[in-house]
Motif scaffolding. Structure first.
Motif, PDB file in Angstrom:
ATOM      1  N   LYS A   1       0.826  -1.214   0.000  1.00  0.00           N
ATOM      2  CA  LYS A   1       0.000   0.000   0.000  1.00  0.00           C
ATOM      3  C   LYS A   1       0.860   1.264   0.000  1.00  0.00           C
ATOM      4  N   GLN A   2       1.901   1.297   0.832  1.00  0.00           N
ATOM      5  CA  GLN A   2       2.760   2.495   0.911  1.00  0.00           C
ATOM      6  C   GLN A   2       3.473   2.766  -0.407  1.00  0.00           C
ATOM      7  N   ASN A   3       4.005   1.721  -1.019  1.00  0.00           N
ATOM      8  CA  ASN A   3       4.676   1.865  -2.314  1.00  0.00           C
ATOM      9  C   ASN A   3       3.689   2.389  -3.356  1.00  0.00           C
ATOM     10  N   PHE A   4       2.491   1.832  -3.380  1.00  0.00           N
ATOM     11  CA  PHE A   4       1.482   2.274  -4.341  1.00  0.00           C
ATOM     12  C   PHE A   4       1.153   3.747  -4.137  1.00  0.00           C
ATOM     13  N   LYS A   5       0.901   4.123  -2.886  1.00  0.00           N
ATOM     14  CA  LYS A   5       0.537   5.516  -2.614  1.00  0.00           C
ATOM     15  C   LYS A   5       1.667   6.475  -2.982  1.00  0.00           C
ATOM     16  N   SER A   6       2.889   6.165  -2.597  1.00  0.00           N
ATOM     17  CA  SER A   6       3.989   7.111  -2.812  1.00  0.00           C
ATOM     18  C   SER A   6       4.475   7.174  -4.260  1.00  0.00           C
ATOM     19  N   HIS A   7       4.353   6.078  -5.018  1.00  0.00           N
ATOM     20  CA  HIS A   7       4.872   6.072  -6.389  1.00  0.00           C
ATOM     21  C   HIS A   7       3.812   6.176  -7.489  1.00  0.00           C
ATOM     22  N   TYR A   8       2.583   5.897  -7.155  1.00  0.00           N
ATOM     23  CA  TYR A   8       1.513   5.907  -8.160  1.00  0.00           C
ATOM     24  C   TYR A   8       0.424   6.939  -7.830  1.00  0.00           C
ATOM     25  N   LEU A   9      -0.262   6.712  -6.709  1.00  0.00           N
ATOM     26  CA  LEU A   9      -1.449   7.494  -6.384  1.00  0.00           C
ATOM     27  C   LEU A   9      -1.151   8.970  -6.122  1.00  0.00           C
ATOM     28  N   LEU A  10      -0.272   9.250  -5.180  1.00  0.00           N
ATOM     29  CA  LEU A  10      -0.003  10.654  -4.824  1.00  0.00           C
ATOM     30  C   LEU A  10       0.616  11.455  -5.972  1.00  0.00           C
ATOM     31  N   PRO A  11       1.584  10.902  -6.712  1.00  0.00           N
ATOM     32  CA  PRO A  11       2.100  11.673  -7.862  1.00  0.00           C
ATOM     33  C   PRO A  11       1.022  11.950  -8.918  1.00  0.00           C
ATOM     34  N   ALA A  12       0.150  10.974  -9.173  1.00  0.00           N
ATOM     35  CA  ALA A  12      -0.920  11.165 -10.170  1.00  0.00           C
ATOM     36  C   ALA A  12      -1.905  12.241  -9.715  1.00  0.00           C
ATOM     37  N   LEU A  13      -2.222  12.244  -8.423  1.00  0.00           N
ATOM     38  CA  LEU A  13      -3.103  13.289  -7.878  1.00  0.00           C
ATOM     39  C   LEU A  13      -2.421  14.656  -7.941  1.00  0.00           C
ATOM     40  N   ALA A  14      -1.142  14.691  -7.597  1.00  0.00           N
ATOM     41  CA  ALA A  14      -0.405  15.959  -7.530  1.00  0.00           C
ATOM     42  C   ALA A  14      -0.325  16.671  -8.874  1.00  0.00           C
ATOM     43  N   ILE A  15      -0.186  15.907  -9.947  1.00  0.00           N
ATOM     44  CA  ILE A  15      -0.078  16.562 -11.263  1.00  0.00           C
ATOM     45  C   ILE A  15      -1.427  16.677 -11.964  1.00  0.00           C
ATOM     46  N   GLY A  16      -2.487  16.150 -11.330  1.00  0.00           N
ATOM     47  CA  GLY A  16      -3.833  16.340 -11.875  1.00  0.00           C
ATOM     48  C   GLY A  16      -4.249  15.372 -12.959  1.00  0.00           C
ATOM     49  N   THR A  17      -3.624  14.191 -13.009  1.00  0.00           N
ATOM     50  CA  THR A  17      -4.034  13.209 -14.017  1.00  0.00           C
ATOM     51  C   THR A  17      -5.185  12.342 -13.540  1.00  0.00           C
ATOM     52  N   ILE A  18      -5.355  12.250 -12.210  1.00  0.00           N
ATOM     53  CA  ILE A  18      -6.529  11.608 -11.630  1.00  0.00           C
ATOM     54  C   ILE A  18      -7.063  12.526 -10.538  1.00  0.00           C
ATOM     55  N   GLU A  19      -8.306  12.266 -10.129  1.00  0.00           N
ATOM     56  CA  GLU A  19      -8.915  13.047  -9.055  1.00  0.00           C
ATOM     57  C   GLU A  19      -9.783  12.148  -8.198  1.00  0.00           C
ATOM     58  N   MET A  20     -10.044  12.603  -6.978  1.00  0.00           N
ATOM     59  CA  MET A  20     -10.911  11.862  -6.063  1.00  0.00           C
ATOM     60  C   MET A  20     -12.374  12.084  -6.435  1.00  0.00           C
ATOM     61  N   THR A  21     -13.185  11.053  -6.238  1.00  0.00           N
ATOM     62  CA  THR A  21     -14.624  11.216  -6.471  1.00  0.00           C
ATOM     63  C   THR A  21     -15.276  11.954  -5.303  1.00  0.00           C
ATOM     64  N   PHE A  22     -14.660  11.892  -4.114  1.00  0.00           N
ATOM     65  CA  PHE A  22     -15.137  12.621  -2.934  1.00  0.00           C
ATOM     66  C   PHE A  22     -13.989  13.453  -2.365  1.00  0.00           C
ATOM     67  N   PRO A  23     -13.596  14.528  -3.047  1.00  0.00           N
ATOM     68  CA  PRO A  23     -12.431  15.298  -2.584  1.00  0.00           C
ATOM     69  C   PRO A  23     -12.609  15.895  -1.192  1.00  0.00           C
ATOM     70  N   GLU A  24     -13.864  16.132  -0.791  1.00  0.00           N
ATOM     71  CA  GLU A  24     -14.108  16.711   0.526  1.00  0.00           C
ATOM     72  C   GLU A  24     -13.950  15.666   1.636  1.00  0.00           C
ATOM     73  N   LYS A  25     -13.870  14.379   1.254  1.00  0.00           N
ATOM     74  CA  LYS A  25     -13.705  13.285   2.231  1.00  0.00           C
ATOM     75  C   LYS A  25     -12.606  12.336   1.760  1.00  0.00           C
ATOM     76  N   PRO A  26     -11.362  12.776   1.813  1.00  0.00           N
ATOM     77  CA  PRO A  26     -10.269  11.941   1.271  1.00  0.00           C
ATOM     78  C   PRO A  26     -10.116  10.576   1.944  1.00  0.00           C
ATOM     79  N   GLN A  27     -10.545  10.448   3.187  1.00  0.00           N
ATOM     80  CA  GLN A  27     -10.395   9.182   3.904  1.00  0.00           C
ATOM     81  C   GLN A  27     -11.630   8.280   3.818  1.00  0.00           C
ATOM     82  N   SER A  28     -12.627   8.674   3.039  1.00  0.00           N
ATOM     83  CA  SER A  28     -13.872   7.914   2.947  1.00  0.00           C
ATOM     84  C   SER A  28     -13.631   6.482   2.470  1.00  0.00           C
TER      85      SER A  28
END
Length: 104
Positions: free
Chosen positions: A59-86
């Motif tokens: 999970k940590q590897n996925f978040k740090s190398h895939y998920l967070l970089p993709a979110l940071a540059i705007g290639t993906i987005e959350m469906t519930f941005p107001e509830k990131p931990q949902s």
């Protein structure tokens, strides 16, 4: 040159410099990991679904190398941005992400 022409040229140079300095890099760095993530984004996916499709267990590897970089540059987005931990949180590809995916 006439004096008016020189003034117009000076103003144009000043504006061009200002715009160039204030304009962010058009294409942010897209890592190979983010490219892989974009290729699997055919519908809204949970973090677990993304990891499974990519064959990743850590999970940590996925978040740090895939998920967070993709979110940071705007290639993906959350469906519930107001509830990131949902627990119902999913992620979707953005139009920018689609453009990046189609260029590769």
């Amino acid at each position: 040159r006439r004096k008016e022409d020189n003034n117009a040229h000076d103003v144009t140079e000043d504006v061009t410099e200002d715009v160039t300095e204030d304009t962010p890099q058009v294409t942010p760095q897209v890592t190979p990991q983010v490219e892989k993530l974009l290729r699997i984004m055919k519908r809204d996916l949970s973090r677990t679904e993304m990891q499974q499709l990519l064959g990743l267990n850590d999970k940590q590897n996925f978040k740090s190398h895939y998920l967070l970089p993709a979110l940071a540059i705007g290639t993906i987005e959350m469906t519930f941005p107001e509830k990131p931990q949902s627990s119902k949180q999913k992620y979707r590809i953005t139009s920018f992400g689609i453009a990046i995916r189609e260029k590769r």
